[in-house]
Design a protein around this motif. Sequence first.
Motif, PDB file in Angstrom:
ATOM      1  N   UNK A 175       0.811  -1.227   0.000  1.00  0.00           N
ATOM      2  CA  UNK A 175       0.000   0.000   0.000  1.00  0.00           C
ATOM      3  C   UNK A 175       0.840   1.271   0.000  1.00  0.00           C
ATOM      4  N   UNK A 176       1.928   1.291   0.770  1.00  0.00           N
ATOM      5  CA  UNK A 176       2.789   2.468   0.803  1.00  0.00           C
ATOM      6  C   UNK A 176       3.446   2.718  -0.550  1.00  0.00           C
ATOM      7  N   UNK A 177       3.738   1.644  -1.271  1.00  0.00           N
ATOM      8  CA  UNK A 177       4.358   1.798  -2.587  1.00  0.00           C
ATOM      9  C   UNK A 177       3.357   2.284  -3.622  1.00  0.00           C
ATOM     10  N   UNK A 178       2.134   1.769  -3.555  1.00  0.00           N
ATOM     11  CA  UNK A 178       1.153   2.010  -4.614  1.00  0.00           C
ATOM     12  C   UNK A 178       0.343   3.280  -4.390  1.00  0.00           C
ATOM     13  N   UNK A 179      -0.057   3.557  -3.140  1.00  0.00           N
ATOM     14  CA  UNK A 179      -1.057   4.605  -2.911  1.00  0.00           C
ATOM     15  C   UNK A 179      -0.606   6.019  -3.290  1.00  0.00           C
ATOM     16  N   UNK A 180       0.609   6.487  -2.959  1.00  0.00           N
ATOM     17  CA  UNK A 180       0.966   7.847  -3.380  1.00  0.00           C
ATOM     18  C   UNK A 180       1.015   8.036  -4.901  1.00  0.00           C
ATOM     19  N   UNK A 181       1.607   7.108  -5.680  1.00  0.00           N
ATOM     20  CA  UNK A 181       1.540   7.283  -7.137  1.00  0.00           C
ATOM     21  C   UNK A 181       0.116   7.218  -7.693  1.00  0.00           C
ATOM     22  N   UNK A 182      -0.720   6.339  -7.129  1.00  0.00           N
ATOM     23  CA  UNK A 182      -2.120   6.291  -7.576  1.00  0.00           C
ATOM     24  C   UNK A 182      -2.810   7.618  -7.275  1.00  0.00           C
ATOM     25  N   UNK A 183      -2.573   8.157  -6.075  1.00  0.00           N
ATOM     26  CA  UNK A 183      -3.150   9.459  -5.729  1.00  0.00           C
ATOM     27  C   UNK A 183      -2.616  10.551  -6.652  1.00  0.00           C
ATOM     28  N   UNK A 184      -1.308  10.498  -6.976  1.00  0.00           N
ATOM     29  CA  UNK A 184      -0.740  11.470  -7.905  1.00  0.00           C
ATOM     30  C   UNK A 184      -1.330  11.348  -9.298  1.00  0.00           C
ATOM     31  N   UNK A 185      -1.566  10.115  -9.740  1.00  0.00           N
ATOM     32  CA  UNK A 185      -2.189   9.897 -11.047  1.00  0.00           C
ATOM     33  C   UNK A 185      -3.606  10.472 -11.069  1.00  0.00           C
ATOM     34  N   UNK A 186      -4.339  10.308  -9.971  1.00  0.00           N
ATOM     35  CA  UNK A 186      -5.683  10.876  -9.898  1.00  0.00           C
ATOM     36  C   UNK A 186      -5.638  12.401  -9.930  1.00  0.00           C
ATOM     37  N   UNK A 187      -4.628  12.990  -9.278  1.00  0.00           N
ATOM     38  CA  UNK A 187      -4.478  14.443  -9.314  1.00  0.00           C
ATOM     39  C   UNK A 187      -4.162  14.908 -10.729  1.00  0.00           C
ATOM     40  N   UNK A 188      -3.241  14.212 -11.405  1.00  0.00           N
ATOM     41  CA  UNK A 188      -2.890  14.584 -12.783  1.00  0.00           C
ATOM     42  C   UNK A 188      -4.074  14.411 -13.724  1.00  0.00           C
ATOM     43  N   UNK A 189      -4.896  13.379 -13.490  1.00  0.00           N
ATOM     44  CA  UNK A 189      -6.016  13.076 -14.389  1.00  0.00           C
ATOM     45  C   UNK A 189      -7.203  14.012 -14.157  1.00  0.00           C
ATOM     46  N   UNK A 190      -7.573  14.206 -12.876  1.00  0.00           N
ATOM     47  CA  UNK A 190      -8.771  14.989 -12.570  1.00  0.00           C
ATOM     48  C   UNK A 190      -8.484  16.474 -12.376  1.00  0.00           C
ATOM     49  N   UNK A 191      -7.238  16.814 -12.113  1.00  0.00           N
ATOM     50  CA  UNK A 191      -6.898  18.219 -11.878  1.00  0.00           C
ATOM     51  C   UNK A 191      -7.222  18.703 -10.481  1.00  0.00           C
ATOM     52  N   UNK A 192      -7.595  17.799  -9.569  1.00  0.00           N
ATOM     53  CA  UNK A 192      -7.864  18.183  -8.175  1.00  0.00           C
ATOM     54  C   UNK A 192      -7.485  17.013  -7.263  1.00  0.00           C
ATOM     55  N   UNK A 193      -7.478  17.325  -5.956  1.00  0.00           N
ATOM     56  CA  UNK A 193      -7.107  16.317  -4.967  1.00  0.00           C
ATOM     57  C   UNK A 193      -8.310  15.571  -4.403  1.00  0.00           C
ATOM     58  N   UNK A 194      -9.512  15.898  -4.847  1.00  0.00           N
ATOM     59  CA  UNK A 194     -10.728  15.357  -4.232  1.00  0.00           C
ATOM     60  C   UNK A 194     -10.786  13.830  -4.314  1.00  0.00           C
ATOM     61  N   UNK A 195     -10.602  13.288  -5.524  1.00  0.00           N
ATOM     62  CA  UNK A 195     -10.693  11.829  -5.694  1.00  0.00           C
ATOM     63  C   UNK A 195      -9.651  11.106  -4.853  1.00  0.00           C
ATOM     64  N   UNK A 196      -8.445  11.654  -4.775  1.00  0.00           N
ATOM     65  CA  UNK A 196      -7.371  11.015  -3.998  1.00  0.00           C
ATOM     66  C   UNK A 196      -7.730  10.941  -2.522  1.00  0.00           C
ATOM     67  N   UNK A 197      -8.195  12.062  -1.961  1.00  0.00           N
ATOM     68  CA  UNK A 197      -8.506  12.085  -0.531  1.00  0.00           C
ATOM     69  C   UNK A 197      -9.747  11.249  -0.206  1.00  0.00           C
ATOM     70  N   UNK A 198     -10.726  11.225  -1.099  1.00  0.00           N
ATOM     71  CA  UNK A 198     -11.914  10.396  -0.859  1.00  0.00           C
ATOM     72  C   UNK A 198     -11.546   8.913  -0.849  1.00  0.00           C
ATOM     73  N   UNK A 199     -10.686   8.510  -1.770  1.00  0.00           N
ATOM     74  CA  UNK A 199     -10.252   7.107  -1.810  1.00  0.00           C
ATOM     75  C   UNK A 199      -9.513   6.733  -0.532  1.00  0.00           C
ATOM     76  N   UNK A 200      -8.681   7.638  -0.037  1.00  0.00           N
ATOM     77  CA  UNK A 200      -7.964   7.382   1.215  1.00  0.00           C
ATOM     78  C   UNK A 200      -8.942   7.236   2.381  1.00  0.00           C
TER      79      UNK A 200
END
Length: 490
Positions: free
Chosen positions: A395-420
Motif C-alpha cells: 500500500x505504501x508503494x502504490x497509494x501515493x503514485x495512484x493518488x498522484x495519477x488521480x491528481x494529474x487526471x482529474x486536476x484536483x485532490x478530491x478523488x485522492x482524498x476520498x479514496x484514502x
Amino acid sequence: MASRRRARHAGPPDGGWGWMIVAGCFLVTICTRAVTRCISIFFVEFQAYFGQDYARTAWIHSIVDCATMLCAPLGSLISNHVSCQVGIILGGLLASTGLILSSFATSLEHLYLSLGVLTGLGFALCYSPAIAMVGKYFNKRKALAYGIAMSGSGIGTFILAPVVQLLIEQFSWRGALLILGGFVLNLCVCGALMRPIALKEDHKTAPEFLEQDYVPKAQKRDLKRMSICSPLIKVWSHECLCYCSWKEYDFLLMPDFMVLALSILFMAYGCSPLFVYLVPYALSVGVSHHQAAFLMSILGVIDIIGNITFGWLTDRRCLKKHRHFCYLFAVGMDGLCCLFLPVLQNFRLLVPFSFTFGYFDGAYVTLIPVVTADVVGTSSLSSALGVVYFLHAIPYLVSPPVAGWLVDTTGSYTASFLLCGFSMIFSSMLLCFARLAKKIKRAHLRSLTNVTGTKQHIWTNGAIAYSVTAELDQKNVEFLAADTNSYSNR
C-alpha cells in the motif's frame, strides 16, 4: 549462576532499563518515521528541479515507505538471530549513506535508489526491532510505554518540518539532505542502548512445545519421529526447524491475526498519501510555504498527544479489554478526516484538520504494536511486527503514485482524498465486524456448552458418564437401539 538464571527467566520488568529502551525507541522513531514524513517537504523542490509530474515525483516517498516496511521481516530476523543492537547500528549506517548519496542526485532514478531503496532498507533494520524491544520490557504499562516511544514520530515531525524548510532555503535541497544524513547517524547511538533481555517464554524447548494444546497431533507425530534420527539431524531439526516454525511464525494461521493483517492493508493504503500531499495541497489552495510546513508541524505535535493519551487511556482497567475497539475507532476517525479534507480550502480550516488527523493518527500508530501483542503474545512480537510492517509495504508503494495519477487526471485532490478516507473506514469496519462475529460465536458456544452439560447430567448411569460430543445424537440413537434389542432378547 543462579541469579543469572533467575534474571533470564524473569518476566518483563516494567521499568528499570526498560525506560532507556523507550528512550532509544523514541529516538529511532524520530530518525526514521519523522524523517520519512519530512521528505514530503522536498516534494515541490524535486518536482521543480527535475521538471516531473506528481505521479513520478511521488514514487520517491513511496519507495522509502515501501522499502522500510517490505524489509521489516529482515530487521526482525537480524534482531532475533544476531542482535537488536547490530541490526539498528547497521541500519543507521545504511540510512545515513542513502541520504548523503541522495544529496548528489542528478535524476529521479538516482533518488529512487539512494533515498528510496538504500535509506528505506536502513530504516527497516531499525524500526521494527526497536519497537519489539519495548514490548519485551513492558507488560502492565505496555500501551503507555509504546505511547511515549512512538511519540518520537510526532515530536520529530514538529521540530524537523520547519527546520528542513529552513535548511532548504539556506542550503538548497542538496544541503538539507546532506545534513539529514548526518542527523540519521544518531541511530547508531540508539542501537547501543538496546540491551537484550531473555524472558522465560523465549526459552521453550521442543518437548515443551509438544506439551502445548495448540500443537496439532499430526505435527506432534512428526516431531516425535525426528527423535529416532541421527544426533546431528535431531539437533538441527529441533534447534532450527522447530524454533523458527513454531516459535516465530505459528501466528500466521491465527484467524485474529489474519483479520488484523487484512485491515492493515486498507489502513496503510489510506494513511500514506496524506503525508505526501498535505503540503502540495495546501500550496495549491493559496497557503504559503511556511504555513504549509507549519501544518506538518501541527500534525506532528498533536500526534504526540495522541500517542501518549491513547497509550495511557488504554492501559486503564476500564479500557484495557477494549483496545481493539479503541484502535478501530481511531482509524475510522482518520478516515472521516480525509473525507472532509477536499472542502477545506484555506489555512484556518486546515489547522483543525491537522489537529484532528494528527491526534487519531498518533492514537492508532501507538496501538498497532499493542494490538499485535494482544493477538500473538510477547514471544512472537518481533516476528509479528515484522510481518505487520511488511504488509504496509505494497500500500505504501502504490497509494501515493495512484493518488498522484488521480491528481494529474482529474486536476484536483478530491478523488485522492476520498479514496484514502473510504479505505481507512473500510479497514475499521472490517475489524469491527470481525470482533462482533467473534462475540456472537462465543455466545453461541456458551449456549451449546450449557445444553451439553444438561445432556451429560441426564445420561449419567452409575459410574459411567457418557461424554457428549458433536456426535452425541447419533451415539444416543445407537445406545437406545442396543438397549431395546437386549430388552427384546430377554
